[in-house]
Structure formats: C-alpha cells, structure tokens
Design a protein around this motif. Structure first.
Motif, mmCIF file in Angstrom:
data_model
loop_
_atom_site.group_PDB
_atom_site.id
_atom_site.type_symbol
_atom_site.label_atom_id
_atom_site.label_comp_id
_atom_site.label_asym_id
_atom_site.label_seq_id
_atom_site.Cartn_x
_atom_site.Cartn_y
_atom_site.Cartn_z
ATOM 1 N N HIS A 365 20.825 -3.242 39.531
ATOM 2 C CA HIS A 365 20.247 -3.859 40.142
ATOM 3 C C HIS A 365 19.673 -2.357 40.122
ATOM 4 C CE1 HIS A 365 18.376 -7.932 42.070
ATOM 5 N NE2 HIS A 365 18.150 -7.500 40.750
ATOM 6 N N TYR A 366 20.720 -1.462 40.525
ATOM 7 C CA TYR A 366 20.719 -0.355 40.777
ATOM 8 C C TYR A 366 20.678 0.564 39.160
ATOM 9 C CZ TYR A 366 21.869 4.453 42.619
ATOM 10 O OH TYR A 366 21.809 6.171 42.244
ATOM 11 N N ALA A 367 21.851 0.031 38.146
ATOM 12 C CA ALA A 367 21.884 0.401 36.726
ATOM 13 C C ALA A 367 20.092 0.207 36.317
ATOM 14 C CB ALA A 367 22.809 0.119 36.026
ATOM 15 N N MET A 368 19.668 -0.476 36.635
ATOM 16 C CA MET A 368 17.875 -0.584 36.425
ATOM 17 C C MET A 368 17.220 0.015 36.991
ATOM 18 S SD MET A 368 17.626 -5.117 36.693
ATOM 19 C CE MET A 368 19.152 -6.033 35.819
ATOM 20 N N ALA A 369 17.689 0.261 37.400
ATOM 21 C CA ALA A 369 16.539 1.675 38.374
ATOM 22 C C ALA A 369 17.141 3.138 37.869
ATOM 23 C CB ALA A 369 17.296 1.867 39.949
ATOM 24 N N THR A 370 18.250 3.561 37.414
ATOM 25 C CA THR A 370 18.852 4.232 37.123
ATOM 26 C C THR A 370 18.614 4.369 35.107
ATOM 27 O OG1 THR A 370 20.894 3.562 36.624
ATOM 28 C CG2 THR A 370 20.203 5.260 39.144
ATOM 29 N N GLY A 371 18.119 3.211 34.938
ATOM 30 C CA GLY A 371 18.072 3.371 33.770
ATOM 31 C C GLY A 371 16.659 4.199 33.573
ATOM 32 N N VAL A 372 15.197 3.207 34.141
ATOM 33 C CA VAL A 372 13.850 4.218 34.468
ATOM 34 C C VAL A 372 14.122 5.155 34.170
ATOM 35 C CG1 VAL A 372 12.030 3.855 35.639
ATOM 36 C CG2 VAL A 372 13.451 1.447 35.298
ATOM 37 N N MET A 373 15.082 6.235 35.582
ATOM 38 C CA MET A 373 15.329 7.159 35.842
ATOM 39 C C MET A 373 15.790 8.325 34.142
ATOM 40 S SD MET A 373 17.447 9.341 38.157
ATOM 41 C CE MET A 373 19.038 9.325 36.677
ATOM 42 N N ALA A 374 15.800 6.886 33.547
ATOM 43 C CA ALA A 374 16.771 8.016 32.490
ATOM 44 C C ALA A 374 15.511 7.317 31.032
ATOM 45 C CB ALA A 374 18.004 7.267 31.905
ATOM 46 N N LEU A 375 14.917 6.968 31.687
ATOM 47 C CA LEU A 375 13.809 6.361 30.559
ATOM 48 C C LEU A 375 13.011 8.089 30.480
ATOM 49 C CD1 LEU A 375 12.327 4.927 28.238
ATOM 50 C CD2 LEU A 375 11.026 3.893 30.598
ATOM 51 N N THR A 376 12.086 8.483 31.863
ATOM 52 C CA THR A 376 11.746 9.490 32.121
ATOM 53 C C THR A 376 12.328 10.975 31.782
ATOM 54 O OG1 THR A 376 11.996 8.709 34.356
ATOM 55 C CG2 THR A 376 10.427 11.052 33.932
ATOM 56 N N LYS A 377 13.855 10.813 31.428
ATOM 57 C CA LYS A 377 14.084 11.383 30.940
ATOM 58 C C LYS A 377 14.341 11.826 29.034
ATOM 59 C CE LYS A 377 17.544 13.975 33.880
ATOM 60 N NZ LYS A 377 19.681 13.552 34.081
ATOM 61 N N TRP A 378 14.108 10.425 28.524
ATOM 62 C CA TRP A 378 14.137 10.317 27.192
ATOM 63 C C TRP A 378 12.670 10.612 26.795
ATOM 64 C CZ3 TRP A 378 11.242 6.120 25.298
ATOM 65 C CH2 TRP A 378 11.588 6.175 23.394
ATOM 66 N N GLY A 379 11.381 9.701 27.622
ATOM 67 C CA GLY A 379 10.479 9.519 26.810
ATOM 68 C C GLY A 379 9.830 11.338 27.578
ATOM 69 N N THR A 380 9.899 12.294 28.368
ATOM 70 C CA THR A 380 9.631 13.657 27.864
ATOM 71 C C THR A 380 10.358 14.306 27.160
ATOM 72 O OG1 THR A 380 11.151 14.367 30.262
ATOM 73 C CG2 THR A 380 9.066 13.418 31.201
ATOM 74 N N GLY A 381 11.624 13.970 27.180
ATOM 75 C CA GLY A 381 12.869 15.415 26.241
ATOM 76 C C GLY A 381 11.934 14.809 24.995
ATOM 77 N N SER A 382 11.684 13.727 24.784
ATOM 78 C CA SER A 382 10.929 13.488 22.945
ATOM 79 C C SER A 382 9.609 14.272 22.510
ATOM 80 C CB SER A 382 11.183 11.955 23.163
ATOM 81 O OG SER A 382 12.129 11.485 23.235
ATOM 82 N N VAL A 383 8.432 13.853 23.609
ATOM 83 C CA VAL A 383 7.547 14.564 23.257
ATOM 84 C C VAL A 383 7.353 16.096 24.063
ATOM 85 C CG1 VAL A 383 6.719 12.115 23.937
ATOM 86 C CG2 VAL A 383 6.377 14.201 25.745
ATOM 87 N N SER A 384 8.663 16.649 24.244
ATOM 88 C CA SER A 384 8.951 18.336 24.748
ATOM 89 C C SER A 384 8.119 18.656 23.191
ATOM 90 C CB SER A 384 10.046 18.170 26.088
ATOM 91 O OG SER A 384 10.583 17.802 25.235
ATOM 92 N N GLY A 385 8.488 18.576 22.244
ATOM 93 C CA GLY A 385 8.649 19.306 21.180
ATOM 94 C C GLY A 385 7.457 19.238 21.131
ATOM 95 N N LEU A 386 6.643 18.162 20.582
ATOM 96 C CA LEU A 386 5.211 17.568 20.702
ATOM 97 C C LEU A 386 4.937 18.632 21.531
ATOM 98 C CD1 LEU A 386 5.498 13.848 19.513
ATOM 99 C CD2 LEU A 386 5.740 15.628 18.358
ATOM 100 N N LEU A 387 4.734 18.753 22.148
ATOM 101 C CA LEU A 387 4.084 19.613 23.239
ATOM 102 C C LEU A 387 3.938 21.012 23.322
ATOM 103 C CD1 LEU A 387 2.057 20.432 26.093
ATOM 104 C CD2 LEU A 387 3.570 19.822 27.143
#
Length: 436
Positions: A365-387
């Motif tokens: 469950h901690y891995a799942m929580a940190t996976g959500v945290m990583a999802l933030t990094k993936w999402g923001t990093g992926s769209v940062s070039g578009l921004l």
C-alpha cells in the motif's frame, strides 16, 4: 551484532542515500546530460518524464515481492543491477545512437530503483517502530535528499570541472561521472550485504506465483476499501504538483542561455548551487520538518508543511523576471526553494506512511501511494514540454503557471483526512503489517 539488531543509524542513512541517488540520476541528471549533448528542451522533458513510469507502475509487481526471498535480498540485488545499468549508460554515450540506447538503460535503472524503493521502505517500516519512524523521519528525508543532491549537485559540478578545467568533451565528462555513479551504487550494495536487516517476512513468503497473484488482488481490493482513500490519493497526487514542473524545467532554466530567457549558468555553477547551498538547505529543511512533526504531530503540521513546500515556488518566478547575474544571489534564491522542498517533503512522506500504508499490506500500500506520487512527476513532466511550447518558450509565463498549479496542493492539504489518529503511531497499537 547481527544485521537485524543493528541500530537504525547504521543502515537507514545509507539505505535512503542509495534510494535518492538513482532516482534523481534518472529524473533530473539525465535531463542535464541530454541538455549538454544537444537534445532539445521539448524532447528532454517528454522522454525523461517517461522514465518515471516504473515508479508509477511498481504497485503492479510490489505484492509479488512479498512471496519471494527477503526485502533485503531485493534491495541489494537491485542496487547491483543499477550499478551495471549505469555502467552501460556510460559505455553507450560515445555511440551514434546514444540517445535511444541510454534511454533504454536508464529505464532499467528506473525499474530497479522503483523495486529497491518498495523493498527499502518495507525494511524500514517493518524493522523500525512507528515511534522511531517519526524520530528518524528527518534523517530518512535528509539522506534521500542528500543522495539526490549528490547526483544533481556534486556529480553535475564534476562534469563542469572536467569540461572547463580538464578540457574533456561533454561525452567524456559524462562517461566519467555516470561510471562514478555506477561505482557508488556497487559500494552501497556491498555495504548493505553487511549491515542491512532483512525486514519482517510476509505471511505470503514461500507461496509462489499463485500466492503472489492472490496477494496482489487482495492488496488492490483492500487499498481501495480504506476510509476516505480517494481524498487521500488526491492529496498525495497534488501535494507536489507545482514542484513537478520546477523539477523538470528548473535546471533547464538555470542552464539556458540568457538570450533564451535562462540564467546562463554552466554545469559547474549549477552543481555548486545544488551541492553546497542546496545540501545545507535540504538538510536544514528535512530536519526541521521532522522535528516539527515529532513535536506537534502530523495532523497539526501538515497544512504548514504544504505551505512551506509550495510558497517558495515564487523564487523561480522571481528569477525569471529579475534575471540576476550574480551567482551568489541566484544560489541564495534557489536555496529558499530547496529548503521548502526539504521541509515540505517530510509531510508528504509521513502522510503516505502513517495514513495510507497502515493495514495488512503496508509495503504494497505504501508502494501504491508512492506510485501516485510518481504519477504526478510523470504527468507534470510529460506536459511541461507542451506548456513550454504554449507559452512560446517564455520562462516568466511558464513559472507563472507553476504558481497557479501550486494552489490546489495547499487547499487539499487543508482538507486532508487523517483516518489514523496519533494513537495509531504508538508502537503496538497497529495490527501487524502483512502479518509481519
């Protein structure tokens, strides 16, 4: 004294150093490497952000790790795997197809690092009492961030020194430095062979693939049955939302030429900022955050920690507007943001560990929580070039949007639920973790 009875200060610092260094090698240092080797900002943001996916996806295989070998085994084997993969990154840099090859090897580092993270957190949570978790949270956060600073500070600074003073090409500089990172990971592996405790075994240990698959299904079902889980996941996802854009484009802004709207620093100056002032402010912030939580409890301090993390994003907006030329001024301003990140991240880590993880599948469950945290990094990093393209490559506008993106984290921190009260943090009150 056996590894299972060693004092936490013997192994916790090295464990979290070994977690922070490869994470930032993949997420941040790779971007600087590609910047030096002529890759565009847009491609850097897009492709290096995809390397966060292993941390997003690690909940898919995290429960399976409970059934095979010990947590210690997985930590150490992944550290040696990362050492080998980083060595391959260094070897492929002089080749014509270095970009695709190095991305592939960085992906291996990412998957190994994500697995190491899962099991290292499992060792910590099942070896150290909840009371001592709060006591050592400052050390834990400081050492993870120190590993990150070594990678993005000292190693990056070394590339600048080798380029500016020794006369090596950028390819040669990065071959030396990435090889050094590989050697460091190998040393961590050797050290942990001697000192790392095994972590408590799961009741699933030895049940094989079938047991692992049943465990995975049960872990997912029980995770989403937790009280107020969707609100807690929203808190975790947005807590570092603005920080995700700064993490990806902050170094590019500092390195870009002044004619392009950047501050025109070289690798040596950037590394000194991250590796000296950045180190001290990370340490100060992490220790102060841990002290504050230990003294006043997480529910009483969580909103304050969110403010401390997000308000300093003003620093990059200010730098983009004022365009200072003095390196000391730049270092002081950047250090304010780093202090906020160091202090605020303690709240993020403890919220996941103490509010989301508790239950029969704590490691998963901690891995799942940190996976959500990583999802933030993936999402923001992926769209940062578009921004970046949307604002016509204007850093003032880019960091203006970052300030807007920093508002939801603060609001959600104020509304964050705490289903596990402070009494749950007392050793012995909580049910055994995964029957550990």
């Amino acid at each position: 004294m056996t590894s299972s009875t060693r004092h936490p200060l013997v192994w916790v610092p090295s464990l979290y150093l070994a977690m922070g260094l490869p994470n930032v090698m993949v997420g941040v240092v790779a971007a600087i490497l590609y910047k030096n080797l002529g890759i565009s900002n847009e491609d850097i943001a897009l492709y290096t952000s995809q390397m966060y996916l292993p941390w997003v996806l690690k909940p898919l295989w995290a429960p399976l790790l409970e059934t095979y070998r010990s947590k210690r085994f997985w930590v150490i084997s992944m550290e040696f795997t990362m050492a080998a993969a980083l060595g391959l990154v260094a070897l492929c840099l002089p080749t014509e197809g270095f970009f695709k090859l190095s991305l592939a090897f960085f992906w291996i580092v990412g998957f190994a690092s994500a697995t190491q993270d899962t099991c290292a957190d499992g060792v910590f949570m099942t070896t150290v009492s909840k009371t001592d978790q709060a006591r050592y949270s400052g050390v834990q956060g400081m050492c993870w961030n120190l590993g990150a600073v070594i990678a993005s500070g000292l190693l990056v600074s070394l590339t600048g020194y080798l380029h500016n003073h020794v006369g090596l090409s950028w390819v040669q500089c990065w071959m030396v430095v990435v090889s050094l990172a590989a050697a460091v990971m190998a040393v961590f592996g050797l050290y942990h062979v001697r000192v790392l405790p095994p972590g408590s075994p799961s009741h699933l240990h030895g049940q094989g693939l079938a047991g692992g698959l049943r465990s995975t299904a049960e872990a997912w079902v029980t995770f989403f049955k937790k009280p107020q889980i969707w609100m807690m996941l929203a808190v975790i996802f947005f807590y570092r939302f603005g920080e995700g854009f700064i993490e990806k484009f902050g170094p590019l802004f500092l390195l870009d030429a002044r004619a392009a709207g950047g501050l025109g620093l070289d690798n040596e100056a950037l590394g000194h900022i991250n590796g000296t002032v950045g180190t001290l402010t990370f340490i100060a912030g992490a220790f102060l955050g841990g002290f504050l939580v230990a003294r006043r409890t997480l529910p009483r301090t969580f909103f304050t920690l969110a403010l401390v993390l997000n308000i300093p994003h003003l620093t990059y907006f200010y730098l983009a507007q004022s365009m200072p030329t003095d390196t000391v001024t730049i270092a002081v301003i950047v250090s304010i943001e780093k202090f906020g990140f160091g202090m605020g991240s303690v709240g993020h880590m403890l919220y996941m560990m103490q509010q989301i993880a508790p239950g029969p599948f704590r490691m998963a469950h901690y891995a799942m929580a940190t996976g959500v945290m990583a999802l933030t990094k993936w999402g923001t990093g992926s769209v940062s070039g578009l921004l970046w393209n949307h604002v016509d490559h204007q850093y003032v506008s880019f960091f203006g949007w970052v300030l807007i993106f920093s508002i939801p984290p603060v609001i959600l921190a104020w509304l964050a639920p705490f289903p596990h009260d402070q009494e749950d943090a007392v050793e012995g009150r909580e049910a055994p973790v995964g029957a550990h």
